[in-house]
Scaffold this motif. Structure first.
Motif, mmCIF file in Angstrom:
data_model
loop_
_atom_site.group_PDB
_atom_site.id
_atom_site.type_symbol
_atom_site.label_atom_id
_atom_site.label_comp_id
_atom_site.label_asym_id
_atom_site.label_seq_id
_atom_site.Cartn_x
_atom_site.Cartn_y
_atom_site.Cartn_z
ATOM 1 N N PHE A 188 18.383 4.312 -16.949
ATOM 2 C CA PHE A 188 17.114 3.848 -17.508
ATOM 3 C C PHE A 188 16.206 3.461 -16.338
ATOM 4 O O PHE A 188 16.014 2.287 -16.043
ATOM 5 N N ARG A 189 15.675 4.477 -15.673
ATOM 6 C CA ARG A 189 14.885 4.232 -14.478
ATOM 7 C C ARG A 189 13.447 3.889 -14.852
ATOM 8 O O ARG A 189 12.949 4.273 -15.909
ATOM 9 N N SER A 190 12.784 3.181 -13.957
ATOM 10 C CA SER A 190 11.382 2.824 -14.173
ATOM 11 C C SER A 190 10.513 4.067 -14.032
ATOM 12 O O SER A 190 10.854 5.007 -13.297
ATOM 13 N N SER A 191 9.387 4.068 -14.734
ATOM 14 C CA SER A 191 8.464 5.197 -14.631
ATOM 15 C C SER A 191 7.249 4.861 -13.780
ATOM 16 O O SER A 191 6.523 5.767 -13.375
ATOM 17 N N MET A 192 7.020 3.565 -13.507
ATOM 18 C CA MET A 192 5.884 3.184 -12.670
ATOM 19 C C MET A 192 6.145 1.823 -12.042
ATOM 20 O O MET A 192 6.936 1.024 -12.548
ATOM 21 N N ILE A 193 5.477 1.567 -10.931
ATOM 22 C CA ILE A 193 5.551 0.282 -10.254
ATOM 23 C C ILE A 193 4.164 -0.353 -10.269
ATOM 24 O O ILE A 193 3.160 0.328 -10.068
ATOM 25 N N VAL A 194 4.098 -1.645 -10.533
ATOM 26 C CA VAL A 194 2.827 -2.365 -10.623
ATOM 27 C C VAL A 194 2.664 -3.234 -9.383
ATOM 28 O O VAL A 194 3.531 -4.065 -9.069
ATOM 29 N N LEU A 195 1.543 -3.049 -8.674
ATOM 30 C CA LEU A 195 1.291 -3.753 -7.416
ATOM 31 C C LEU A 195 -0.075 -4.429 -7.459
ATOM 32 O O LEU A 195 -1.014 -3.893 -8.057
ATOM 33 N N PRO A 196 -0.210 -5.579 -6.821
ATOM 34 C CA PRO A 196 -1.535 -6.209 -6.732
ATOM 35 C C PRO A 196 -2.401 -5.487 -5.706
ATOM 36 O O PRO A 196 -1.890 -4.993 -4.687
ATOM 37 N N PHE A 197 -3.700 -5.409 -5.970
ATOM 38 C CA PHE A 197 -4.602 -4.762 -5.018
ATOM 39 C C PHE A 197 -4.636 -5.579 -3.725
ATOM 40 O O PHE A 197 -4.790 -6.792 -3.754
ATOM 41 N N PRO A 198 -4.481 -4.943 -2.556
ATOM 42 C CA PRO A 198 -4.421 -5.681 -1.293
ATOM 43 C C PRO A 198 -5.761 -6.309 -0.924
ATOM 44 O O PRO A 198 -6.812 -5.725 -1.148
ATOM 45 N N GLU A 199 -5.698 -7.498 -0.346
ATOM 46 C CA GLU A 199 -6.917 -8.219 0.031
ATOM 47 C C GLU A 199 -7.073 -8.386 1.535
ATOM 48 O O GLU A 199 -7.939 -9.117 1.986
ATOM 49 N N SER A 200 -6.250 -7.704 2.311
ATOM 50 C CA SER A 200 -6.374 -7.762 3.769
ATOM 51 C C SER A 200 -5.910 -6.443 4.353
ATOM 52 O O SER A 200 -5.187 -5.671 3.704
ATOM 53 N N GLY A 201 -6.331 -6.169 5.607
ATOM 54 C CA GLY A 201 -5.954 -4.929 6.252
ATOM 55 C C GLY A 201 -4.455 -4.806 6.456
ATOM 56 O O GLY A 201 -3.878 -3.726 6.287
ATOM 57 N N GLU A 202 -3.805 -5.919 6.817
ATOM 58 C CA GLU A 202 -2.358 -5.897 7.008
ATOM 59 C C GLU A 202 -1.637 -5.578 5.704
ATOM 60 O O GLU A 202 -0.688 -4.806 5.670
ATOM 61 N N ARG A 203 -2.131 -6.178 4.638
ATOM 62 C CA ARG A 203 -1.531 -5.936 3.330
ATOM 63 C C ARG A 203 -1.764 -4.496 2.871
ATOM 64 O O ARG A 203 -0.913 -3.903 2.196
ATOM 65 N N GLU A 204 -2.909 -3.930 3.221
ATOM 66 C CA GLU A 204 -3.214 -2.562 2.840
ATOM 67 C C GLU A 204 -2.169 -1.587 3.374
ATOM 68 O O GLU A 204 -1.738 -0.678 2.671
ATOM 69 N N GLU A 205 -1.773 -1.773 4.634
ATOM 70 C CA GLU A 205 -0.794 -0.872 5.225
ATOM 71 C C GLU A 205 0.554 -0.990 4.519
ATOM 72 O O GLU A 205 1.261 0.011 4.332
#
Length: 364
Positions: A188-205
């Motif tokens: 029963f594998r996941s079909s999608m992952i939910v992530l928060p939108f990044p608010e910094s350049g380090e987080r973006e990477e």
């Protein structure tokens, strides 16, 4: 009891080891004989007796009384699940018809789930599940193991199957990559992952790396920007589709927009709200083709009561505030965060950026 003996013999559980073994047919004959004799004596009272047993069983199930070692039901359901899993695994071919919104949610701080709980609930129900993946170190391990079960119970109260687990690793991408790879082999594998939108350049990477890992593992990705996801009564769902790679032509799928389309439909249905479909026409002279494309996919996808809109520039993305509470865009693993931030500003509503896994088909 004689029927239970036959059940337990059939399940071949290691806990079933009687000192006196009898053939399986004997308890089956005994159970059938008891039912036959009961109805021979009095049909009415036989029916009443069965009804009373069913009522008592239902009552005890709702009481959730815990026996020291459990009971035969867990073994029975486990055996059925394993049999069904093995049968499904043996089926060849695509499974777009059986797609479900099975959501994997990385959790660094359990308090962050409160804002997106209404969104996760409305994406997963009625038959999807939510898997909470706690990413922790020694600093917040106890907080995770205490709060994640409570969050799981909250989903269960909304009739959504939910599980939780905790992973400890050196860095955020390493933790999440390990979790994606470990859970990717689950039936029963996941079909999608939910992530928060990044608010910094380090987080973006870090988010960029996670999205690429999700793409490699055939996992959809959903970037969430905004906090007012619980205000479903104040507006509808606004899905914006970019020009497909092969132009405004209908194929066997929607290219890279299938998951975004499916999520828009689920939010529309579960929140009983409106849906606006906007085509971003980036090339001149294609307005009519884009309109015909939208009308065709809505008909093929069997989604009623959809409003159509055309946007010839990104400044036209926004619809009236009364028509849109959530704006959905489709993306690829080559994310452009500057462009996404611009779209968030223009939409002026909570936004979802959705990447297909490759397993979805909104036309199925």
């Amino acid at each position: 009891m004689v029927a239970l003996d036959a059940y337990e013999q059939s399940l071949k559980l290691v806990s079933f080891r009687p000192l006196l073994r009898i053939p399986r047919i004997v308890p089956l004959i005994g159970a059938s004989g008891c039912l036959f004799a009961m109805f021979i004596i009095d049909v009415a009272f036989g029916g009443i007796a069965i009804a009373v047993v069913i009522i008592l069983h239902t009552y005890l199930v709702h009481k959730r009384i815990k026996a020291p070692f459990g009971d035969v039901r867990s073994g029975l359901f486990t055996a059925l699940a394993e049999w069904a899993a093995s049968k499904v695994a043996s089926l060849a071919g695509p499974r777009e018809k059986t797609w479900k919104a099975n959501v994997l949610v990385p959790v660094e701080d359990s308090r962050d789930i409160v804002n997106v709980f209404p969104l996760l609930r409305d994406i997963a129900r009625p038959n999807g599940f939510v898997r909470l993946l706690g990413l922790t170190g020694e600093r917040n391990y106890h907080e995770m193991t205490k709060n994640l079960p409570d969050l799981t119970n909250k989903f269960e109260e909304n009739q959504i199957f939910s599980t939780w687990t905790v992973i400890d690793a050196a860095t955020f991408p390493d933790k999440l990559a390990a979790g994606i790879e470990a859970l990717g082999g689950a039936f029963f594998r996941s079909s999608m992952i939910v992530l928060p939108f990044p608010e910094s350049g380090e987080r973006e990477e870090k988010i960029r790396r996670i999205i690429q890992d999700a793409q490699k593992n055939k996992l959809g990705a959903l970037l969430v920007s905004g906090e007012e996801f619980g205000l479903s009564a104040r507006g509808g769902v606004h899905l914006i589709i970019d020009r497909p790679e092969n132009g405004w032509k209908i194929g066997i799928d929607l290219g890279k927009t299938d998951l975004a389309f499916l999520l828009a439909y689920k939010l529309k249905r579960n929140r009983k709200t409106s849906m606006v479909l906007t085509a971003y026409v980036s090339k001149a002279g294609e307005d009519q083709k884009a309109l015909e494309f939208m009308e065709a996919i809505v008909e093929l996808a069997r989604i009623p009561n959809v409003k159509f809109n055309l946007a010839n520039s990104e400044e036209e993305f926004r619809v009236d505030s009364g028509d849109s509470a959530i704006t959905i865009f489709s993306i690829t693993d080559e994310v452009n965060f500057r462009e996404m931030q611009k779209r968030i500003h223009l939409a002026k509503s909570p936004c979802l950026f959705v990447m297909d896994s490759g397993w979805e088909n909104a036309l199925a």
